[in-house]
Design an enzyme around this catalytic site. Structure first.
Site, PDB file in Angstrom:
ATOM      1  N   GLU A  20      37.013   0.606 -19.745  1.00 54.51           N
ATOM      2  CA  GLU A  20      35.692   0.012 -19.928  1.00 54.51           C
ATOM      3  C   GLU A  20      35.160  -0.575 -18.631  1.00 54.51           C
ATOM      4  O   GLU A  20      33.946  -0.596 -18.395  1.00 54.51           O
ATOM      5  CB  GLU A  20      35.731  -1.043 -21.037  1.00 54.51           C
ATOM      6  CG  GLU A  20      36.103  -0.496 -22.414  1.00 54.51           C
ATOM      7  CD  GLU A  20      35.233   0.657 -22.864  1.00 54.51           C
ATOM      8  OE1 GLU A  20      34.068   0.756 -22.420  1.00 54.51           O
ATOM      9  OE2 GLU A  20      35.711   1.494 -23.656  1.00 54.51           O
TER      10      GLU A  20
ATOM     11  N   HIS B 134      33.310   1.987 -16.650  1.00 50.36           N
ATOM     12  CA  HIS B 134      31.900   2.050 -17.060  1.00 50.36           C
ATOM     13  C   HIS B 134      31.115   0.902 -16.427  1.00 50.36           C
ATOM     14  O   HIS B 134      29.975   1.082 -15.976  1.00 50.36           O
ATOM     15  CB  HIS B 134      31.787   1.934 -18.578  1.00 50.36           C
ATOM     16  CG  HIS B 134      32.145   3.159 -19.338  1.00 50.36           C
ATOM     17  ND1 HIS B 134      31.600   4.396 -19.073  1.00 50.36           N
ATOM     18  CD2 HIS B 134      32.988   3.343 -20.401  1.00 50.36           C
ATOM     19  CE1 HIS B 134      32.085   5.288 -19.926  1.00 50.36           C
ATOM     20  NE2 HIS B 134      32.928   4.684 -20.733  1.00 50.36           N
TER      21      HIS B 134
ATOM     22  N   HIS C  29      30.077   1.542 -12.958  1.00 46.97           N
ATOM     23  CA  HIS C  29      28.966   2.497 -12.924  1.00 46.97           C
ATOM     24  C   HIS C  29      27.634   1.755 -13.090  1.00 46.97           C
ATOM     25  O   HIS C  29      26.625   2.120 -12.466  1.00 46.97           O
ATOM     26  CB  HIS C  29      29.169   3.511 -14.043  1.00 46.97           C
ATOM     27  CG  HIS C  29      28.492   4.821 -13.825  1.00 46.97           C
ATOM     28  ND1 HIS C  29      28.607   5.873 -14.711  1.00 46.97           N
ATOM     29  CD2 HIS C  29      27.693   5.288 -12.832  1.00 46.97           C
ATOM     30  CE1 HIS C  29      27.912   6.905 -14.279  1.00 46.97           C
ATOM     31  NE2 HIS C  29      27.343   6.576 -13.138  1.00 46.97           N
TER      32      HIS C  29
END
Length: 668
Positions: free
Chosen positions: A458, A461, A464
């Site tokens: 996670e 992510h 990102h």
């Protein structure tokens, strides 16, 4: 008094004023923001000036700024800390927001302006041309070119889907928080499972320890409990979520969702929903997806069947006749892991405290990207939530929030979202990024290795989102092809297997001693242990999802699910990771519909991407890390995914690195 959601957020980092919010604020704030957004959209559509990028596309980027701000708070809280009032408002909002979306994408005047900008995109800057192209694609795929009865039917389909997809989610949450099993016999359960079960019992008002449907509790129970009857009871409850009859049963809802999706795709001229959904993704076609999945299915199934035969023999040696069942696999697999690898999860967990793994996660980001993390004080939306100011060279990059513990108000699973996304339009806006998990809370919280992997996943992510550097929110952060979005998350998992990361951070929560080298070696040597099981349970779900959406919608999804699994020869002792009635990835929204394969599509790339570090100076090679940020983490959807990966790596990978990473390559 001014609604705190609509006022300027003047606190540190312009965080939402969590302490001042009440459930009563959300409805009025959303209604006010909708009125404002509709007025802004109307002004764009009715603008007498010729359409250009600034007065059409850029203007649309800002039109719903207040609405996006309020909904960013509401939906994050609704998923992570639901209340009856929030659930009721979600049900009320679903058709209203679907109607608002249709008003935009099916507005002929607005579409004409978007098309006019798109037709002249060759004269735009590269990022503007990309955004114009994606806006035009969004309008077309939403039905902007439809007229008359077809247009009206498309609107009705979208509104109905919004309602029943939300209902699917709420039914699942109700089933998950409504079930628990009191246990008097703790035989075989390590202290960490017993402690967690007792804490769960206190939380549920029970007299003693309980097993709930939180993955972080039920999975270790299935691994360690010697009571086969209780394991069966727990597994059946886990598998039956959303299929218990009554008001929370999701089977009819799933059937209706599939029927409406098929109709939606056919209205737009596609042969199937899968054809529609995959067109803008890297995979492009259902055939390419099936080819990848089946290339992995055969070796994974062979490995799983061989492993299953060993586990069945172990079970028979215990005097239990009959077939190996799904509630037996994890129990005997854990015993086998101890026997073959001398690796006991109960001995491992004291070295994997949540705080230690957060330190590993942050330290890795510091070494790769120069990020620094300073914990900040709340209040946040729940007492369990922690926050960090993320900086680089003294410059604020993001606020990162971590919400890690299971509770009845939180939907299951783990996810990353942005309460505020990065953009540079109208001035720099830095993101508020949230990771949500469902770990079993302890004092301290000790993670399994799988939990630690989820933590790193996670956070990939989150990177990102945090490192995004684009002008337009429409392409910010994780706004990329669905089968590309899992690349940063799955790639980041690899650093959990880097010996120097574990050597530095995997320390005993009581003594501070590092994980003994012998234990560390065993952990890394067992990295691909039981990957036949893990791969088969995932692929079963991915192939059922694809089959649901490839042709005509099945009248009975459960019958179709059984048919697909039978045709695959799915081992009876392995259940789907997500069976249809609780397959939230696919039925809570369109995100992963016909797209659950995307984890594996991205895994083909993440195995190859980590190899780029191994081929260079090692896992923290600065040049490769720089390319990773420059071409993937900072670029959002500003260019097509395949183009970005080619810039980073210079080639597209084959499936072999994935098979090697999962330990599924045949012995040479």
């Amino acid at each position: 008094m001014t609604n705190p959601l609509l006022a300027d957020w003047t606190g540190p980092f312009a965080l939402p004023p969590f302490a001042d919010l009440s459930d009563a604020d959300f409805g009025p704030a959303i209604e006010t923001a909708l009125i404002e957004a509709r007025a802004n959209i109307a002004a764009i559509a009715e603008n007498p000036e010729p359409a250009d990028f600034a007065n059409t596309i850029a203007a649309m980027e800002s039109a719903s700024e207040t609405l996006d701000k309020v909904l960013g708070v509401f939906y994050n809280l609704s998923g992570a800390d639901s209340t009856p009032a929030r659930e009721a408002l979600q049900r009320d909002l679903a058709p209203k927001l679907a109607a608002y979306s249709s008003e935009i994408t099916m507005n002929p005047a607005l579409f004409a302006r978007v098309r006019a900008v798109w037709e002249e995109r060759a004269g735009l800057a590269p990022e503007e041309a990309r955004v114009a192209d994606l806006y035009h694609q969004m309008f077309i795929r939403a039905g902007a070119a439809l007229t008359g009865e077809e247009a009206e039917r498309m609107r009705a389909i979208k509104e109905r889907l919004a309602i029943i997809q939300n209902q699917f989610t709420q039914n699942l949450l109700a089933d998950e928080r409504g079930w628990f099993m009191e246990i008097d016999d703790l035989s075989g359960l390590p202290d960490f499972v017993v402690d967690t079960a007792r804490a769960a019992g206190e939380d549920r008002g029970a007299k003693g320890p309980v097993i709930t449907l939180s993955r972080s509790l039920i999975v270790p129970f299935l691994q360690f409990s010697t009571r086969r009857d209780l394991r069966e009871q727990a597994w059946r409850a886990w598998a039956a979520r959303g299929a218990n009859g009554g008001e929370t049963d999701n089977r009819a809802i799933a059937a209706e969702i599939l029927t409406l999706r098929e109709e939606r795709a056919r209205l737009l001229g596609y042969a199937s929903f899968a054809d529609y959904k995959l067109e803008p993704e890297m995979a492009k076609t259902p055939d390419r997806v099936r080819d990848l999945l089946m290339r992995v299915w055969e070796p994974a199934k062979a490995r799983a069947e061989a492993d299953g035969a060993i586990l069945a023999r172990m079970m028979h040696e215990d005097g239990i006749n009959g077939e190996l069942e799904p509630w037996d696999w994890r129990y005997y697999s854990e015993k086998r892991r101890v026997a073959e690898h001398d690796l006991d999860e109960a001995a491992l967990k004291p070295y994997l405290s949540l705080d230690a793994m957060l330190g590993a996660m942050f330290d890795t980001a510091t070494k790769l990207f120069g990020l620094e993390f300073r914990e900040i004080e709340g209040p946040f939306y729940h007492p369990d939530v922690r926050g960090w100011d993320v900086t680089r060279a003294g410059r604020h990059i993001a606020v990162f929030l971590g919400d890690y513990f299971a509770r009845g108000s939180k939907r299951s699973g783990a996810w990353c979202s942005a309460m505020r996304s990065q953009k540079n339009l109208g001035g720099e806006t830095r993101p508020i990024v949230i990771n949500v998990c469902n770990f079993a809370k302890g004092a301290p919280t000790l993670l399994s290795y799988d939990d630690a992997r989820t933590l790193f996943h996670e956070f990939g992510h989150a990177l990102h989102q945090m490192l995004s550097n684009v002008t337009y929110e429409f392409i910010s952060g994780t706004s990329v092809a669905r089968d590309f979005v899992e690349l940063p998350s799955q790639l980041y998992e690899h650093w959990l297997e880097v010996p120097e990361v574990l050597e530095r951070h995997a320390r005993h929560y009581e003594t501070g001693a590092p994980m003994p080298k012998a234990l560390l070696d065993k952990l890394l040597a067992a990295a691909t242990y039981d990957q036949g099981f893990a791969t088969v349970e995932y692929l079963g779900s991915a192939l059922v999802d694809l089959a649901f959406h490839e042709g005509a919608a099945p009248a009975d999804p459960m019958e179709k699910q059984a048919e697909v699994l039978s045709s695959l020869g799915m081992p009876a002792a392995i259940g789907m990771r997500h069976a249809t009635p609780h397959f939230a990835h696919v039925f809570s929204g369109d995100g992963y519909s016909a797209g659950y394969y995307s984890y594996m599509w991205s895994e083909v790339m993440d195995a190859d991407a980590f190899a780029a570090f191994e081929e260079a100076g090692g896992p923290f090679d600065p040049e490769v890390a720089g390319r990773l940020e420059r071409f993937i983490l900072s670029t959002g959807g500003s260019r097509p995914a395949e183009e970005l990966y080619m810039e980073f790596r210079g080639k597209m990978p084959g499936v072999e690195p994935l098979l090697k990473g999962r330990g599924l390559l045949a012995e040479s």
